[in-house]
Write a protein that holds these residues in place. Structure first.
Motif, PDB file in Angstrom:
ATOM      1  N   ALA A 120      39.421  45.953  28.687  1.00 42.92           N
ATOM      2  CA  ALA A 120      39.020  44.614  29.540  1.00 42.92           C
ATOM      3  C   ALA A 120      38.687  44.721  31.156  1.00 42.92           C
ATOM      4  O   ALA A 120      39.032  46.288  31.682  1.00 42.92           O
ATOM      5  CB  ALA A 120      40.922  44.808  29.330  1.00 42.92           C
ATOM      6  N   THR A 121      37.635  44.329  30.917  1.00 43.11           N
ATOM      7  CA  THR A 121      36.406  43.857  32.621  1.00 43.11           C
ATOM      8  C   THR A 121      37.584  42.612  32.897  1.00 43.11           C
ATOM      9  O   THR A 121      37.575  41.431  32.388  1.00 43.11           O
ATOM     10  CB  THR A 121      35.694  44.201  32.399  1.00 43.11           C
ATOM     11  N   LEU A 122      38.241  42.759  34.335  1.00 40.04           N
ATOM     12  CA  LEU A 122      38.788  41.699  34.531  1.00 40.04           C
ATOM     13  C   LEU A 122      38.038  41.432  35.839  1.00 40.04           C
ATOM     14  O   LEU A 122      38.406  42.612  36.858  1.00 40.04           O
ATOM     15  CB  LEU A 122      39.947  41.810  34.906  1.00 40.04           C
ATOM     16  N   LEU A 123      38.079  39.932  36.568  1.00 38.43           N
ATOM     17  CA  LEU A 123      37.249  40.050  37.325  1.00 38.43           C
ATOM     18  C   LEU A 123      38.509  39.262  39.053  1.00 38.43           C
ATOM     19  O   LEU A 123      38.837  38.193  37.929  1.00 38.43           O
ATOM     20  CB  LEU A 123      36.253  39.083  38.187  1.00 38.43           C
ATOM     21  N   TRP A 124      38.633  39.728  39.365  1.00 36.79           N
ATOM     22  CA  TRP A 124      40.044  39.177  40.832  1.00 36.79           C
ATOM     23  C   TRP A 124      39.206  38.598  41.907  1.00 36.79           C
ATOM     24  O   TRP A 124      37.576  39.351  42.656  1.00 36.79           O
ATOM     25  CB  TRP A 124      40.789  40.086  41.354  1.00 36.79           C
TER      26      TRP A 124
END
Length: 166
Positions: A120-124
């Motif tokens: 999972a690649t998540l962007l904050w």
């Protein structure tokens, strides 16, 4: 008879967990970052088969930080919060991604489907008018009964490795 049937349905639904991700009350319950999975409890972090890594620790206005979850075994879900190092408050906002659910009320993101994942690649994104240090904490679930809570994402500590994009 009908009330017993309805109670049975509610209990069965509760046992099936939340295939669409953690509910918003996960942010504020007594066992923070831990799913309500009956008698199941978190596994020791020393046995965590996943790597949870953030691309940065420091942020400036609107700075994007990538948080990646991956490992040698597939996982079913996750719940990740962004918190200020200075005061432990929820901070910033997650970009919506496929098969995720964002809880902006508490700067968190969770899985949005019951499928197994290998990554999972998540962007904050940092607040538009702030700078400081952030850490990412939460839970990764291998399955309903096997999960690791209160983990903290790895982040570069050497200022030369920090990805400041603001």
């Amino acid at each position: 008879m009908l009330p017993k049937f309805i109670v049975g349905l509610i209990l069965c639904w509760g046992v099936q967990s939340f295939p669409d991700g953690a509910p918003i009350d996960t942010c504020v319950k007594n066992r923070a970052n831990q799913p309500n999975h009956g008698q199941h409890r978190t596994q020791p972090l020393s046995s965590l088969p996943y790597r949870v890594a953030a691309s940065a620790l420091l942020y400036g206005p609107n700075t994007p930080v990538t948080v990646t979850i991956e490992g040698s075994e597939p996982f079913k879900g996750f719940f990740i919060q962004a918190r200020s190092v200075e005061n432990d408050n929820w901070i910033g906002a997650w970009e919506p991604a496929p098969n995720t659910t964002v809880h902006p009320e508490c700067a968190s993101i969770t899985h949005g489907d019951p499928e197994y994942k290998t990554r999972a690649t998540l962007l904050w994104r940092a607040p538009p008018d702030a700078h400081g240090k952030v850490y990412f904490t939460g839970t990764v679930l291998k399955n309903y009964g096997t999960f690791w809570s209160n983990l903290v994402a790895e982040a570069p500590q050497d200022p030369r490795q920090l990805q400041l994009l603001g």
